[in-house]
Design an enzyme around this catalytic site. Sequence first.
Site, PDB file in Angstrom:
ATOM      1  N   HIS B 274       0.816  -1.221   0.000  1.00 30.80           N
ATOM      2  CA  HIS B 274       0.000   0.000   0.000  1.00 30.80           C
ATOM      3  C   HIS B 274       0.844   1.263   0.000  1.00 30.80           C
ATOM      4  O   HIS B 274       1.882   1.343   0.649  1.00 30.80           O
ATOM      5  CB  HIS B 274      -1.039   0.002   1.111  1.00 30.80           C
ATOM      6  CG  HIS B 274      -0.495   0.011   2.512  1.00 30.80           C
ATOM      7  ND1 HIS B 274      -0.191   1.167   3.172  1.00 30.80           N
ATOM      8  CD2 HIS B 274      -0.221  -1.001   3.373  1.00 30.80           C
ATOM      9  CE1 HIS B 274       0.239   0.868   4.387  1.00 30.80           C
ATOM     10  NE2 HIS B 274       0.244  -0.437   4.535  1.00 30.80           N
ATOM     11  N   ASP B 286       6.119   0.698   6.566  1.00 29.21           N
ATOM     12  CA  ASP B 286       4.673   0.480   6.402  1.00 29.21           C
ATOM     13  C   ASP B 286       4.087   1.578   5.527  1.00 29.21           C
ATOM     14  O   ASP B 286       3.553   2.536   6.036  1.00 29.21           O
ATOM     15  CB  ASP B 286       4.022   0.429   7.785  1.00 29.21           C
ATOM     16  CG  ASP B 286       2.576  -0.013   7.750  1.00 29.21           C
ATOM     17  OD1 ASP B 286       2.131  -0.530   6.716  1.00 29.21           O
ATOM     18  OD2 ASP B 286       1.889   0.169   8.767  1.00 29.21           O
ATOM     19  N   GLU B 319      -4.997   1.749   2.645  1.00 32.95           N
ATOM     20  CA  GLU B 319      -5.019   0.495   3.391  1.00 32.95           C
ATOM     21  C   GLU B 319      -5.256   0.785   4.879  1.00 32.95           C
ATOM     22  O   GLU B 319      -5.973   0.054   5.552  1.00 32.95           O
ATOM     23  CB  GLU B 319      -3.680  -0.256   3.225  1.00 32.95           C
ATOM     24  CG  GLU B 319      -3.709  -1.693   3.763  1.00 32.95           C
ATOM     25  CD  GLU B 319      -3.360  -1.811   5.236  1.00 32.95           C
ATOM     26  OE1 GLU B 319      -3.714  -2.843   5.843  1.00 32.95           O
ATOM     27  OE2 GLU B 319      -2.750  -0.887   5.802  1.00 32.95           O
ATOM     28  N   GLU B 320      -4.662   1.877   5.356  1.00 32.32           N
ATOM     29  CA  GLU B 320      -4.605   2.080   6.811  1.00 32.32           C
ATOM     30  C   GLU B 320      -5.923   2.522   7.436  1.00 32.32           C
ATOM     31  O   GLU B 320      -6.233   2.141   8.559  1.00 32.32           O
ATOM     32  CB  GLU B 320      -3.526   3.131   7.151  1.00 32.32           C
ATOM     33  CG  GLU B 320      -2.098   2.698   6.835  1.00 32.32           C
ATOM     34  CD  GLU B 320      -1.600   1.548   7.720  1.00 32.32           C
ATOM     35  OE1 GLU B 320      -2.371   1.025   8.529  1.00 32.32           O
ATOM     36  OE2 GLU B 320      -0.426   1.177   7.578  1.00 32.32           O
ATOM     37  N   ASP B 345       3.464  -6.431   3.195  1.00 30.43           N
ATOM     38  CA  ASP B 345       3.053  -5.345   4.099  1.00 30.43           C
ATOM     39  C   ASP B 345       3.466  -5.663   5.526  1.00 30.43           C
ATOM     40  O   ASP B 345       2.664  -5.592   6.454  1.00 30.43           O
ATOM     41  CB  ASP B 345       1.533  -5.129   3.986  1.00 30.43           C
ATOM     42  CG  ASP B 345       1.069  -3.916   4.792  1.00 30.43           C
ATOM     43  OD1 ASP B 345       1.919  -3.090   5.188  1.00 30.43           O
ATOM     44  OD2 ASP B 345      -0.149  -3.805   5.039  1.00 30.43           O
ATOM     45  N   HIS B 416       3.283   2.194  12.841  1.00 32.23           N
ATOM     46  CA  HIS B 416       2.290   3.262  13.088  1.00 32.23           C
ATOM     47  C   HIS B 416       2.792   4.347  14.027  1.00 32.23           C
ATOM     48  O   HIS B 416       1.988   5.008  14.676  1.00 32.23           O
ATOM     49  CB  HIS B 416       0.990   2.674  13.629  1.00 32.23           C
ATOM     50  CG  HIS B 416       0.260   1.785  12.664  1.00 32.23           C
ATOM     51  ND1 HIS B 416      -0.984   1.269  12.925  1.00 32.23           N
ATOM     52  CD2 HIS B 416       0.581   1.330  11.427  1.00 32.23           C
ATOM     53  CE1 HIS B 416      -1.391   0.532  11.902  1.00 32.23           C
ATOM     54  NE2 HIS B 416      -0.448   0.545  10.980  1.00 32.23           N
TER      55      HIS B 416
END
Lengths: 462, 462
Positions: B274, B286, B319-320, B345, B416
């Site tokens: 992503h 990420d 995606e997130e 991912d 994240h």
Amino acid sequence: MTKTLRRLALSLLPLPLLAAAAPPSPVEKLRDETLAGDKVAWDIVEDLTTEVGPRLAGTEAEARARQWAVKRLKALGFHNVHIEDATMATWVRGAETAEIVSPYPQKVVLTALGGSGATPPDGIEAQVVGFDSVDALRAAPPEAVKGRIVFVSHAMKPNQDGSGYGYYGAVRRSAPAIGAQKGAVAVIIRSLGTDYHRNPHTGLTTWGNVTPIPAAALSIPDAENLARMLKRTPRVTMRLTLTPRFVGDTPTGNVVAEVPGTDPSAGIILVGGHLDSWDLGTGAIDDAAGVAIVAAAAKKVMEAGRPRRTIRVIWFGDEETGGAGSRAYFAAHKGENVVFVGESDFGADRIWRFVPGFAPENKPLADRIASALFPLGINLGRGEVEAGADLGAWVRAGSAGADLGQDGTRYFDYHHTPDDTLDKVDAEQLRQNVAAWAAMLSLVANAPEPIAKLPPRPERRQ
Amino acid sequence: MTKTLRRLALSLLPLPLLAAAAPPSPVEKLRDETLAGDKVAWDIVEDLTTEVGPRLAGTEAEARARQWAVKRLKALGFHNVHIEDATMATWVRGAETAEIVSPYPQKVVLTALGGSGATPPDGIEAQVVGFDSVDALRAAPPEAVKGRIVFVSHAMKPNQDGSGYGYYGAVRRSAPAIGAQKGAVAVIIRSLGTDYHRNPHTGLTTWGNVTPIPAAALSIPDAENLARMLKRTPRVTMRLTLTPRFVGDTPTGNVVAEVPGTDPSAGIILVGGHLDSWDLGTGAIDDAAGVAIVAAAAKKVMEAGRPRRTIRVIWFGDEETGGAGSRAYFAAHKGENVVFVGESDFGADRIWRFVPGFAPENKPLADRIASALFPLGINLGRGEVEAGADLGAWVRAGSAGADLGQDGTRYFDYHHTPDDTLDKVDAEQLRQNVAAWAAMLSLVANAPEPIAKLPPRPERRQ
């Protein structure tokens, strides 16, 4: 990863001491019981960082820390626990935001350096000019700098003895003033650290006679990102908002506690660390650990029976933002017969080196200390004793002293960052620190021979 | 410390391959040249994180990332490079500050969870009630929660396979809605992470039919500090300001590029990652790494000669924060003959496990892939292929697929957080990823036999 490092560090701690032919001496007993079971130091670090947290010099948080300290030191059984007041010019952090405006728009993470000037409330916008070192900035013509935001990088790497902070530290201490003199609108530096986290390292910058301009440290990932941008194009524009300010003169102070000695003519021992911390973290390694180590060690000596010499434990105010606490203490007490000083202000990883600073006639005492420390994995180092920012004035004035050097390999990962929190302190290594200090203090406090003064020496320029 | 871990990881990379009796097969040659020298993936990760940086789904930063992606994929020589637009409900972060008001006043570091509701602009103040787990919160009577700020902790630890995120993830995904239903004024969680830095972990929380309340993650040092406070007293009061908001429907999209095949009847291969990222870091692990790995591998296959099957590289949007990109892609393309899918991912540390998901008649193909991967230190795993959030719908619908599982030991240190930056990617391990993907893609794309479909399976509930 902390675990990996911890395992490495612990593998260097001493093996269980083998049964000796002779029964252990009182100092060996004190040392080994402390190593096995001290809880006093951990509790100070945990409680101070939890119940007070950040305690920037001159603020109400530092004042709360002093009240907390008096209560704790009394509860630990120290004598003559009191605060010695001082006054300082106090700086406080404001807003701090920055972003690359073009050509690669994105926010960057930074923090104001102590003593930084302020931008207008809505910030400034300017082109960035980069330098690889403070020497490169020094050599730059003013026209390359004027009206720009100056970015200064460096190549500091971790070292066991913490060296590197001296030379590379000029990027933080001096680059802002150099940039200001050449007409920069702000100076931002690669954080003076060795980690790769988005937690910038604050710390004092000094201006001399130069009018302060905004000065800040980028986290290292942000500094490397900016360097990559500058490699792609010389035209990088940044917006920067920093609104710290000086709030005038406010109170600071030193918290003092004593282990009374039996022989006033034998002189006084001063041991200390600093109670204030930067405002970003909870000041666990810098310097809750230090005040905890010296107090826990002094308490062990006290519990072993009244020593010959008085030990004075001093938790200094305002080490970080200018040293008002230590200056006030030296000014008030310099007439006293201080025969030995020692400071702990380099975290709580294992002590690996003992550097004695005695007059030649006290070599036997230095040797007895070294012998008591070898089983803790601590070897004998040579060089000038520093005794740190808070007690260095005493060794320069001629008191004997010693440095117990902690392993600094990971110290500058956390130093002056939001990451200076309790979890960075390893309980087992902390106990090794207390054991070493207790052994040294016990031997110095009870030494039957006189402890001689040394010739005064000048302060080294940085 | 990164260095220590890296050394450990690299010690697990394969030894220089010994000269074989037979000359290397084309796939071995492709694999080993990629392992030795790929630069394509690194350049994508470096350039995307530097030149675009954070790229929250639905924002102009994600749109810039799509333009950047089209330019890069065209420059790499892919065919039919284009954007497929989609629309999403977009959430953006606002102010986020919090402090303990009493009895231990100090700031705490937290970040809003994706989808969080907002406090009033000047915040809320309430007593904190703590729970050790989401199950404990579930069991709590509403009167213990009503009007309080709920704090939920957990015991997640790092694991090589990343497991733990499933079970402990409920603390982030579900606790806010559970707290809201019981009348909490806000829910704050211990970050769903495994590090000890003051960098909180954001991530989506889901509300179902519950009206969102403020929901945030404390950094782990802050969560442990709060837990220590709650151990000392049940009366901890916090002030919390969070002002995120939904900005309505905005564009997102998927960037698609192709390696055309020679045989349209043999079916299509989809590989992806992503393009969007959370807004706190620059989205290096990420998932700049993922899009880089699949594109670099597809390029290697393309350079080796036109494959039998078309390989479609998809860099998904959103995606997130909800999956609008992958939903739109599946809806638009589900009628096509997709015979194999794979997603990257999970960062860029070394791949240690290959989990094939083929129909029984394709076991020989799975075996050929496994044989090509063993020399890279990749062993054969068993279990259900997931193909991640972006391509999982395809395996559930019956396409064959495979998971190349990265070592996740340090993944949740950075996931994240503001710390998801380029320096967390290790160039040597990244090349091992590309080599594994190139070998697998080459074998699947050129397989002479048909690749069969599997029975559809339902989505697992979390």
